[in-house]
Design an enzyme around this catalytic site. Structure first.
Site: not given
Ligand code: PLP
Ligand code: COI
Length: 341
Positions: A82, A184, A220
């Site tokens: 990621r 992220k 989210e």
């Protein structure tokens, strides 16, 4: 190895300086070999790319002491992958996932005395991150970067541990359509600060963000994905291009299907249908699975049947199985547990 004298049982989710951190520098198109250092200070140019244009990405994972005394970490290869994706999206050099895992392992080993004991309820949180370090004044990617990993022992992310949370539907968005919600990047969290401070002021624990395009679908929270359970026991989790692909959520989907024999649906979830669910939880490395008892949509209260005092029955089974795998009580699927020592 003597453990540090820390009140493990009462730790919150905060920063405690540990002994060593890992640093690798990127210059002239290549990463150096990286070192462990005791120096926790980062000295940068006043014009560093990260300070001017927020060119920074990060990861979060944990190290656990298992019931038989080993120190392990959970699926670090997926955090490495990621972080590679995050780097590409922000025009940063990729720190290869194999080196990422090696750096994480070295940093845990060097801070073994800070890995909380089994049964304490605490874990060692590991924070790999990368940022543009050389002066950048025109809007463009930096040429030099630092990749670093530090650790800090932590307790539960939400005060009160597993007490159900009350969250509110936010009027702010944390991501843009076709933006950076799926990586992220520090900028996503800067975006969420005003929203979380506002939510806390109004007495809520967290925000539920909706899809930024139509504002009709559940996305989210600022730091975790959603899991819902229907009244007939199906696990439902929102699918969207602008949410972070949570490693915890992906693991829970597997656990639900393969360990608990549950049906799982990964699909768009309308805000409109939330009132029909039986259970709701927030899942992530920091959140583990934190139960949600109430969702407030502009004054309209949606009270989950699982209530405000305990985790829902299926949420609890998911929680027990996942943490059982992480702490070595339940056999893990192949490749999920990386043993440090
Ligand atoms: N969503 C956001 C916005 C997060 O910051 C996190 C934390 O990493 C998650 C979801 C959960 O992801 P993971 O399970 O990989 O920790
Ligand atoms: C994590 O769960 O690792 C995160 O990065 C989320 C953040 C709220 C601490």
């Amino acid at each position: 190895m003597d453990k540090k004298n820390i009140d493990w049982e009462n730790l919150g989710f905060g920063y405690i300086k540990t002994d060593k951190r890992y640093v690798s520098q990127y210059k002239n198109g290549a990463w150096d070999e990286g070192v462990l250092t005791e120096d926790d200070q980062v000295v940068l140019s006043e014009c560093a790319g990260v300070l001017q244009y927020a060119q920074t990405i990060f990861e979060g994972l944990k190290a656990y002491t298992t019931d038989d005394g080993h120190i392990v970490t959970f699926r670090p290869d997926l955090n490495g992958e990621r972080m590679e994706d995050s780097a590409r999206r922000l025009e940063m050099p990729v720190f290869p996932k194999e080196r990422f895992v090696e750096a994480v392992v070295k940093t845990i080993e060097a801070n073994e005395a800070f890995v909380p004991p089994y049964g304490s309820g605490a874990t060692l949180y590991i924070r790999p991150y990368m940022f543009g370090s050389n002066p950048v004044i025109g809007v463009k990617p930096a040429d030099e970067y630092q990749f670093r990993v530090f650790t800090t022992p932590v307790g539960p992310y939400f005060k009160g541990g597993v007490k159900p949370l009350t969250i509110c539907v936010s009027d702010f968005d944390r991501a843009a359509p076709h933006g950076t919600g799926h990586i992220k990047a520090g900028l996503n969290y800067a975006m969420s600060l005003h929203a979380i401070v506002s939510a806390h002021k109004e007495g809520y624990d967290e925000n539920m963000y909706l899809d930024p395009g139509s504002r009709t679908k559940v996305e989210e929270t600022g730091g975790a994905n959603f899991l819902f359970v229907t009244k007939d026991g199906t696990v439902v989790t929102p699918k969207s291009d602008s949410i972070l692909p949570s490693i915890t959520r992906r693991s829970l989907i597997y656990v639900a299907e393969k360990y608990l024999g549950l049906k799982v649906e990964e699909r768009e979830v309308l805000l409109e249908e939330v009132k029909d669910f039986a259970e709701c939880g927030l899942c992530g490395t920091a959140a583990v699975i934190s139960p949600v008892g109430k969702i407030v949509d502009h004054g309209k209260e949606i009270c989950l049947p699982s209530g405000m005092s305990e985790m829902g029955e299926i949420t609890k089974k998911l929680y027990d199985t996942l943490t059982g795998i992480q702490m070595g009580r339940i056999e893990a699927p192949e490749g999920w547990i990386k043993v440090i020592k």
